[in-house]
Design a protein around this motif. Sequence first.
Motif, short mmCIF file in Angstrom:
data_model
loop_
_atom_site.label_atom_id
_atom_site.label_comp_id
_atom_site.label_asym_id
_atom_site.label_seq_id
_atom_site.Cartn_x
_atom_site.Cartn_y
_atom_site.Cartn_z
N SER A 1 14.68 -4.59 -26.20
CA SER A 1 15.49 -5.49 -27.02
C SER A 1 16.88 -5.72 -26.44
O SER A 1 17.57 -6.65 -26.83
CB SER A 1 15.65 -4.92 -28.44
OG SER A 1 16.51 -3.78 -28.40
N GLY A 2 17.31 -4.83 -25.55
CA GLY A 2 18.66 -4.91 -25.01
C GLY A 2 19.67 -4.15 -25.84
O GLY A 2 20.82 -3.99 -25.44
N GLN A 3 19.26 -3.67 -27.04
CA GLN A 3 20.17 -2.93 -27.91
C GLN A 3 20.17 -1.44 -27.61
O GLN A 3 20.99 -0.71 -28.13
CB GLN A 3 19.78 -3.14 -29.38
CG GLN A 3 19.94 -4.56 -29.85
CD GLN A 3 19.59 -4.69 -31.32
OE1 GLN A 3 19.61 -3.74 -32.08
NE2 GLN A 3 19.26 -5.91 -31.73
N GLY A 4 19.27 -0.98 -26.79
CA GLY A 4 19.19 0.43 -26.43
C GLY A 4 18.57 1.26 -27.54
O GLY A 4 18.27 0.77 -28.63
N GLN A 5 18.38 2.53 -27.22
CA GLN A 5 17.87 3.48 -28.20
C GLN A 5 18.48 4.83 -27.92
O GLN A 5 18.83 5.14 -26.79
CB GLN A 5 16.35 3.56 -28.15
CG GLN A 5 15.80 4.15 -26.87
CD GLN A 5 14.32 4.40 -26.90
OE1 GLN A 5 13.84 5.14 -27.75
NE2 GLN A 5 13.60 3.79 -25.97
N GLU A 6 18.63 5.61 -28.97
CA GLU A 6 19.04 7.00 -28.83
C GLU A 6 17.80 7.84 -28.99
O GLU A 6 17.04 7.65 -29.94
CB GLU A 6 20.03 7.39 -29.92
CG GLU A 6 21.42 6.85 -29.74
CD GLU A 6 22.34 7.47 -30.77
OE1 GLU A 6 23.17 8.32 -30.40
OE2 GLU A 6 22.20 7.12 -31.95
N VAL A 7 17.59 8.77 -28.08
CA VAL A 7 16.41 9.64 -28.14
C VAL A 7 16.88 11.06 -28.42
O VAL A 7 17.75 11.58 -27.72
CB VAL A 7 15.60 9.59 -26.84
CG1 VAL A 7 14.37 10.48 -26.93
CG2 VAL A 7 15.20 8.16 -26.51
N ALA A 8 16.29 11.67 -29.46
CA ALA A 8 16.56 13.07 -29.78
C ALA A 8 15.59 13.92 -28.99
O ALA A 8 14.37 13.77 -29.12
CB ALA A 8 16.38 13.31 -31.28
N ARG A 9 16.13 14.82 -28.15
CA ARG A 9 15.30 15.68 -27.30
C ARG A 9 15.72 17.13 -27.47
O ARG A 9 16.87 17.43 -27.73
CB ARG A 9 15.48 15.32 -25.82
CG ARG A 9 14.97 13.97 -25.45
CD ARG A 9 15.14 13.74 -23.93
NE ARG A 9 14.74 12.41 -23.55
CZ ARG A 9 13.50 12.04 -23.30
NH1 ARG A 9 12.53 12.91 -23.35
NH2 ARG A 9 13.22 10.80 -22.96
N CYS A 10 14.76 18.01 -27.26
CA CYS A 10 15.09 19.44 -27.21
C CYS A 10 16.00 19.65 -26.01
O CYS A 10 15.69 19.17 -24.91
CB CYS A 10 13.82 20.28 -27.07
SG CYS A 10 14.17 22.02 -26.70
#
Length: 158
Positions: free
Chosen positions: A64-73
């Motif tokens: 989408s071009g808006q990016g994403q935040e990924v929650a990772r260990c």
Amino acid sequence: MEGGCTCGEVRYRLTERPLFVHCCHCRWCQRETGSAFALNALIETERVSLLRGAPEMGTLPSASGQGQEVARCPSCRTALWSHYGGTGRLMAFVRVGALDAPELCPPDIHIYTSTRLPWVVLDDRVPAMEGYYRRSAHWPAESLARFEAIKARLAASG
């Protein structure tokens, strides 16, 4: 429903049923997961309760071009959930494969099937869309009401 990372450092519980479960077959999800699709349970972030540990948030680009935040260990780097630009941190896209009992979250819909890998056979009892879809045509009323509450919070926050 509970879940966690591969090493066990981060554990969480979904305190409510997810709003809806997407099985996304877009090329972006294929690349990001290294698999044929991504299976995400959409739920209000406030209904994801941490039981142990604290995931690290990292930003990735998105289609989408808006990016994403990924929650990772922070230790094993397992992706646990994402937050996308449209709803920000109010909604989590929980990785179904990180749940202890992923069979409890079968897909409600298959999306972006125009780029589905040809050897993935879909269950004809589950709606399949070539692209995205209209929530109002597929989500149950209770989920739509919960989503409206998320939109109201977004509007109130500016």
